[in-house]
Write a protein that holds these residues in place. Structure first.
Motif, PDB file in Angstrom:
ATOM      1  N   SER A   2      12.181  -3.466  -1.724  1.00 58.42           N
ATOM      2  CA  SER A   2      10.848  -3.004  -1.353  1.00 58.42           C
ATOM      3  C   SER A   2       9.780  -3.816  -2.064  1.00 58.42           C
ATOM      4  N   THR A   3       8.621  -3.902  -1.429  1.00 63.72           N
ATOM      5  CA  THR A   3       7.466  -4.500  -2.093  1.00 63.72           C
ATOM      6  C   THR A   3       6.478  -3.429  -2.532  1.00 63.72           C
ATOM      7  N   THR A   4       6.922  -2.175  -2.551  1.00 65.09           N
ATOM      8  CA  THR A   4       6.067  -1.059  -2.943  1.00 65.09           C
ATOM      9  C   THR A   4       6.750  -0.243  -4.034  1.00 65.09           C
ATOM     10  N   GLY A  30       3.623  -8.200  -8.619  1.00 59.90           N
ATOM     11  CA  GLY A  30       3.775  -8.544  -7.218  1.00 59.90           C
ATOM     12  C   GLY A  30       4.268  -7.452  -6.302  1.00 59.90           C
ATOM     13  N   VAL A  31       4.081  -6.189  -6.695  1.00 61.17           N
ATOM     14  CA  VAL A  31       4.420  -5.093  -5.796  1.00 61.17           C
ATOM     15  C   VAL A  31       3.185  -4.231  -5.556  1.00 61.17           C
ATOM     16  N   TYR A  32       3.147  -3.595  -4.392  1.00 61.65           N
ATOM     17  CA  TYR A  32       2.044  -2.717  -4.036  1.00 61.65           C
ATOM     18  C   TYR A  32       2.255  -1.372  -4.724  1.00 61.65           C
ATOM     19  N   LYS A 227      11.957  -4.730  -6.517  1.00 62.98           N
ATOM     20  CA  LYS A 227      12.185  -6.066  -5.963  1.00 62.98           C
ATOM     21  C   LYS A 227      13.664  -6.417  -5.868  1.00 62.98           C
TER      22      LYS A 227
END
Length: 263
Positions: A2-4, A30-32, A227
């Motif tokens: 995930s990017t969150t 680098g994650v939301y 990540k």
């Protein structure tokens, strides 16, 4: 993967710790970041910068979690300060409504604005309702000693023993933060994975604690897990990230420094 990343934690009004520090960490890595506020801590500059603690109503916390998990495909979450037994129960019940790939728990056991009996009840609720859900728990020396039932942690062996005892409460990994609290030139943390103990070291940067360092350590673990990192790799990265934040600490008008990053 995930990017969150999701965080459920308290708001700290100076911006140096709590949800504010967590969201900054997520962005830096680098994650939301998505956050649910459980309580508000406002240091009081008129009274020695003591804590002022205001819990959020449980239904409002549950509504925030419902909205966040409906809007985003969240599978990695950090749990920070909860503050009351009712909040612990609300968060535990909300977490159980869906599967989580990783749950990172920063076990904030006490806030000076809390009545002592309430603080003890919160500690006990955290042990029974939240720690069994955890992939990783990241106690500092005080929190580790309290959770492990030990009088004091003064050596690496003590940290390791505390980690083993805390693992018996349910978390799969325990990272005990020695920080500046152990003698010597290094800030030492230990990680217990259920079988082996790994020792992490970084040079001490002064002898004073830095506001928000524990928050960003757990938040960095959360971001790296989101990540796709393995747990031990995530903890090692978080150690380096927190060290860099302490090196770049910022001075405020409060009688403590806060984590920062040099440009």
């Amino acid at each position: 993967m995930s990017t969150t990343s999701f965080v459920i934690a308290g708001s700290e009004a100076t911006g140096g710790a709590g949800l504010q520090a967590d969201l900054k960490t997520f962005e830096k890595l680098g994650v939301y970041g998505v956050g649910t506020i459980t309580c508000i801590v406002s240091f009081d500059p008129k009274s020695g910068w003591g804590h002022r603690f205001a819990p959020i109503d449980g239904s409002v916390i549950a509504d925030q979690i419902e909205a966040a998990t409906a809007a985003h495909d969240l599978d990695v979450v950090k749990i920070g300060m909860l503050g009351t037994p009712g909040t612990v129960a609300t968060v535990a019940n909300s977490l159980k409504k869906q599967p989580w790939r990783h749950v990172v728990v920063d076990p904030v056991l006490i806030c000076k604005g809390q009545e002592p009996g309430m603080a003890l009840d919160t500690d006990n609720a955290l042990r029974t309702e939240i720690l069994p859900l955890a992939t990783v728990v990241t106690p500092n020396l005080f929190e580790a000693a309290t959770l492990a039932g030990m009088d004091a942690l003064e050596t690496i062996d003590d940290l390791a023993e505390a980690a083993r005892r805390i693992a018996d409460l349910g978390p799969r990994y325990v990272a005990v933060k020695g920080g500046v609290g152990l003698p010597g030139d290094d800030a030492i943390d230990v990680v217990f994975d259920g079988q082996d103990v790994t020792v992490l070291r970084a040079p001490k940067i002064g002898d004073e604690r830095v506001s928000g360092a524990g928050c960003i350590f757990a938040a960095a673990i959360t971001a790296e897990l989101a990540k796709g990192a393995e747990v031990l790799d995530a903890v090692a990265t978080a150690k380096k990230f927190a060290h860099a934040g302490i090196v770049g600490r910022i001075t405020t008008n409060a009688p403590f420094t806060a984590v920062g990053w040099q440009a």
